[in-house]
Design a protein around this motif. Structure first.
Motif, mmCIF file in Angstrom:
data_model
loop_
_atom_site.group_PDB
_atom_site.id
_atom_site.type_symbol
_atom_site.label_atom_id
_atom_site.label_comp_id
_atom_site.label_asym_id
_atom_site.label_seq_id
_atom_site.Cartn_x
_atom_site.Cartn_y
_atom_site.Cartn_z
ATOM 1 N N MET A 1 25.158 52.620 24.506
ATOM 2 C CA MET A 1 26.255 52.766 23.580
ATOM 3 C C MET A 1 25.875 52.230 22.195
ATOM 4 O O MET A 1 26.151 52.862 21.192
ATOM 5 N N LEU A 2 25.242 51.069 22.178
ATOM 6 C CA LEU A 2 24.835 50.485 20.913
ATOM 7 C C LEU A 2 23.823 51.370 20.198
ATOM 8 O O LEU A 2 23.882 51.536 18.979
ATOM 9 N N TYR A 61 39.926 42.239 16.335
ATOM 10 C CA TYR A 61 41.366 42.069 16.141
ATOM 11 C C TYR A 61 42.151 43.092 16.962
ATOM 12 O O TYR A 61 43.124 42.744 17.638
ATOM 13 N N ARG A 62 41.715 44.336 16.910
ATOM 14 C CA ARG A 62 42.400 45.371 17.689
ATOM 15 C C ARG A 62 42.326 45.085 19.181
ATOM 16 O O ARG A 62 43.277 45.313 19.919
ATOM 17 N N ASN A 63 41.197 44.559 19.643
ATOM 18 C CA ASN A 63 41.047 44.211 21.046
ATOM 19 C C ASN A 63 41.982 43.063 21.420
ATOM 20 O O ASN A 63 42.572 43.068 22.504
ATOM 21 N N GLN A 73 34.735 49.952 24.417
ATOM 22 C CA GLN A 73 35.426 51.209 24.108
ATOM 23 C C GLN A 73 35.851 51.246 22.647
ATOM 24 O O GLN A 73 35.747 52.274 21.986
ATOM 25 N N LEU A 74 36.336 50.130 22.146
ATOM 26 C CA LEU A 74 36.742 50.073 20.740
ATOM 27 C C LEU A 74 35.542 50.219 19.814
ATOM 28 O O LEU A 74 35.629 50.905 18.786
ATOM 29 N N LEU A 75 34.435 49.577 20.161
ATOM 30 C CA LEU A 75 33.233 49.739 19.342
ATOM 31 C C LEU A 75 32.790 51.194 19.322
ATOM 32 O O LEU A 75 32.444 51.740 18.267
ATOM 33 N N ASP A 76 32.843 51.825 20.480
ATOM 34 C CA ASP A 76 32.437 53.218 20.585
ATOM 35 C C ASP A 76 33.362 54.148 19.805
ATOM 36 O O ASP A 76 32.911 55.067 19.131
ATOM 37 N N SER A 77 34.660 53.897 19.869
ATOM 38 C CA SER A 77 35.612 54.823 19.255
ATOM 39 C C SER A 77 35.955 54.513 17.800
ATOM 40 O O SER A 77 36.202 55.421 17.017
ATOM 41 N N ASP A 78 35.962 53.236 17.417
ATOM 42 C CA ASP A 78 36.486 52.874 16.100
ATOM 43 C C ASP A 78 35.469 52.326 15.109
ATOM 44 O O ASP A 78 35.689 52.399 13.906
ATOM 45 N N PHE A 79 34.380 51.755 15.601
ATOM 46 C CA PHE A 79 33.464 51.064 14.699
ATOM 47 C C PHE A 79 32.918 51.974 13.603
ATOM 48 O O PHE A 79 32.879 51.597 12.436
#
Length: 97
Positions: A1-2, A61-63, A73-79
């Motif tokens: 993912m990274l 923050y969102r997490n 999942q947040l890193l994958d979708s929002d970063f």
């Protein structure tokens, strides 16, 4: 993912910064341009660091606010979109590019 994250988001920004760096290194051959080139290089590097930090902060923050998604999942979708947004809003590099 990274690996995907770095390939799709950070690498294009670094590519833009690298092109500026190459141009600035060419400028160093001209008298007086060396100091200006160093300042611009530092500005570009700080802008990338600033945007990465804000994007990671926002994901964390969102997490914390909504734990229905994992941090991965947040890193994958929002970063990626956050990084791009903060690079565009960066007060240090905004008017320099």
């Amino acid at each position: 993912m990274l690996k995907t994250l770095i390939g799709s988001t950070i690498i294009p920004q670094i590519g833009r910064a690298l092109s500026k760096t190459i141009l600035l290194n060419v400028m160093k051959f001209f008298p007086g341009a060396n100091a200006a080139a160093s300042v611009i290089n530092a500005t570009v590097a700080s802008g990338i660091t600033w945007a990465i930090g804000l994007a990671i902060n926002e994901v964390a923050y969102r997490n914390a606010m909504d734990s229905s998604k994992t941090i991965e999942q947040l890193l994958d979708s929002d970063f990626g979109s956050l990084f791009e947004k903060f690079m565009e809003q960066n007060p240090v590099t905004k008017n320099k590019s």
